[in-house]
Design an enzyme around this catalytic site. Structure first.
Site, PDB file in Angstrom:
ATOM      1  N   ASP A   1       0.858  -1.181   0.000  1.00 14.85           N
ATOM      2  CA  ASP A   1       0.000   0.000   0.000  1.00 14.85           C
ATOM      3  C   ASP A   1       0.891   1.227   0.000  1.00 14.85           C
ATOM      4  OD1 ASP A   1      -2.395  -1.456   0.077  1.00 14.85           O
ATOM      5  OD2 ASP A   1      -2.352  -1.589   2.257  1.00 14.85           O
TER       6      ASP A   1
ATOM      7  N   ASP B   1      -6.897  -1.366  -4.745  1.00 19.14           N
ATOM      8  CA  ASP B   1      -8.022  -1.207  -3.823  1.00 19.14           C
ATOM      9  C   ASP B   1      -9.071  -0.264  -4.399  1.00 19.14           C
ATOM     10  OD1 ASP B   1      -6.638  -2.844  -2.032  1.00 19.14           O
ATOM     11  OD2 ASP B   1      -5.793  -1.137  -0.940  1.00 19.14           O
TER      12      ASP B   1
END
Length: 130
Positions: free
Chosen positions: A96, A111
């Site tokens: 991330d 995402d």
């Protein structure tokens, strides 16, 4: 059907090429859990659940009768889910790199693709005439 595969490939590439292009400017975090850190510390379960989710989306996309917008939504969603699944398989975690500092949350383009694809598919079903 061929354009669905193209969307999936574009979504796979978007996450990784963007991260590589911005690598000098971003801070990476590593997520072994699922969304919002749930199942943190049990990567095997997360990997299995991710694989099952990808299989379900694949079957829906290629074996169910979907309209154009549902197909686009499932293609985007599957591309994002496959991107995260590949990282789980190859790295043992998802990378991330987009921070939301006001709630201490990090996410990635995959995402966003999953969420956007789900929204498109949901709105398509919601807006269908009976």
């Amino acid at each position: 059907m061929l354009w669905s595969i193209g969307i999936i490939i574009l979504c796979l590439l978007a996450e990784h090429l963007t991260r590589i292009a911005l690598s000098e400017f971003i801070e990476l975090t590593y997520n072994t859990g699922a969304a919002f850190g749930i199942l943190e510390g049990v990567p095997d379960i997360t990997l299995i659940l991710s694989a099952v989710a990808c299989l379900i989306m694949f079957c829906a996309l290629f074996f169910m009768k979907l309209d154009k917008f549902e197909r686009v939504g499932f293609s985007i969603m599957l591309g994002g889910a496959l991107s995260n699944l590949l990282e789980r398989i190859l790295l043992g975690h998802v990378i991330d790199w987009i921070p939301l500092p006001f709630i201490d949350l990090n996410f990635n383009i995959a995402d966003v693709e999953i969420s956007l694809g789900a929204l498109i598919a949901f709105l398509s079903v919601l807006c269908k005439k009976p």
